[in-house]
Enzyme design. Structure first.
Site, PDB file in Angstrom:
ATOM      1  N   GLU A 107      49.539  68.360  32.183  1.00 31.88           N
ATOM      2  CA  GLU A 107      50.049  67.054  32.621  1.00 31.88           C
ATOM      3  C   GLU A 107      50.592  67.175  34.046  1.00 31.88           C
ATOM      4  OE1 GLU A 107      50.021  64.064  32.757  1.00 31.88           O
ATOM      5  OE2 GLU A 107      51.266  63.115  31.231  1.00 31.88           O
ATOM      6  N   ASP A 108      50.568  66.076  34.769  1.00 32.63           N
ATOM      7  CA  ASP A 108      51.092  66.096  36.130  1.00 32.63           C
ATOM      8  C   ASP A 108      52.618  66.085  36.132  1.00 32.63           C
ATOM      9  OD1 ASP A 108      51.284  63.488  35.184  1.00 32.63           O
ATOM     10  OD2 ASP A 108      50.182  62.575  36.843  1.00 32.63           O
ATOM     11  N   ASP A 111      58.128  62.757  32.753  1.00 28.79           N
ATOM     12  CA  ASP A 111      59.155  61.866  33.287  1.00 28.79           C
ATOM     13  C   ASP A 111      60.008  61.388  32.108  1.00 28.79           C
ATOM     14  OD1 ASP A 111      60.527  60.163  34.976  1.00 28.79           O
ATOM     15  OD2 ASP A 111      58.935  58.698  35.136  1.00 28.79           O
ATOM     16  N   PHE A 160      60.453  59.032  43.177  1.00 21.70           N
ATOM     17  CA  PHE A 160      59.055  58.744  42.894  1.00 21.70           C
ATOM     18  C   PHE A 160      58.191  59.603  43.822  1.00 21.70           C
ATOM     19  CE2 PHE A 160      55.030  56.522  43.211  1.00 21.70           C
ATOM     20  CZ  PHE A 160      54.744  56.326  41.865  1.00 21.70           C
ATOM     21  N   ARG A 173      46.536  60.609  46.214  1.00 26.76           N
ATOM     22  CA  ARG A 173      46.202  61.647  45.227  1.00 26.76           C
ATOM     23  C   ARG A 173      45.673  62.909  45.895  1.00 26.76           C
ATOM     24  NH1 ARG A 173      46.398  59.492  40.000  1.00 26.76           N
ATOM     25  NH2 ARG A 173      45.685  57.347  39.737  1.00 26.76           N
TER      26      ARG A 173
END
Ligand code: 5GP
Length: 185
Positions: A107-108, A111, A160, A173
């Protein structure tokens, strides 16, 4: 700073680097070594969560000198917004069954944890031999669901972030580093 990172910043002056590309690559190599040691004779199926984990997965798998395979799922996320809606939906499922396989979800960012907990619940029902998570980033400040994370690249503050697979409205990206947008909370 890495010369390439500096060249990117000239073209994207709105960005501030949080994790530069050298630091990122060094940590990805460490994670790869750790995964290689842990799995050894049982190479995992790497399950990337589209689209954000693509860049991380591509680098990570080349740091794991084992006969691994990879597959993808896609889950709805923020779209062009920076706030989670809490709504999670599977958009693309795996191509193959995972029953009896060693599955490592890549997963990136962890959060709130809503996306990962939904995905892990779904995959667990299919009875893999093992199921673990490797996340590049974690934002402890926004946690809503506590999950066991076997491998985590970096814990980051509640900002963010974009780059290295992560977007803002589908942009950024392709940055080789993790950055924050100046002016964003
Ligand atoms: P969670 O369900 O844990 O709240 O969020 C997971 C997903 O939200 C991530 O896979 C990612 O797509 C998105 N997300 C969470 N935080 C950020 C962030 O700081 N930047 C970007 N670009 N996406 C984020």
């Amino acid at each position: 700073m890495h010369a390439t990172d500096a060249a990117w910043l000239k073209r994207f002056p709105e960005l501030e680097i949080l994790i530069d590309s050298d630091t990122l690559q060094a940590r990805v190599r460490e994670l790869g070594e750790q995964i290689t040691r842990d799995y050894g004779a049982h190479p995992p199926l790497l399950v990337g969560v589209l689209k954000g984990s693509l860049v991380f997965l591509a680098d990570l798998m080349r740091a794991i000198p084992l006969p691994v395979s990879y597959d993808f799922v896609a889950i709805s996320s923020y779209g062009a917004e920076t706030q989670t809606t809490g709504q999670v939906r599977l958009i693309k499922d795996l191509d193959s069954p995972i029953h009896g396989r060693h599955v490592l979800v890549v997963e990136d960012i962890y959060d709130t944890g809503l996306t990962l907990s939904y995905l892990l619940g779904l995959l667990r029902q299919r009875e893999p031999a093992s199921l673990r998570v490797c996340t590049l980033l974690a934002k402890p400040a926004r946690r809503q669901v506590a999950l066991e994370i076997a491998y985590c690249g970096f814990e980051i503050p509640d900002r963010f972030v974009v780059g290295y697979g992560l977007d803002y409205g589908e942009r950024y990206r392709n940055l080789p580093f993790i950055a924050v947008l100046q002016g964003q909370p």
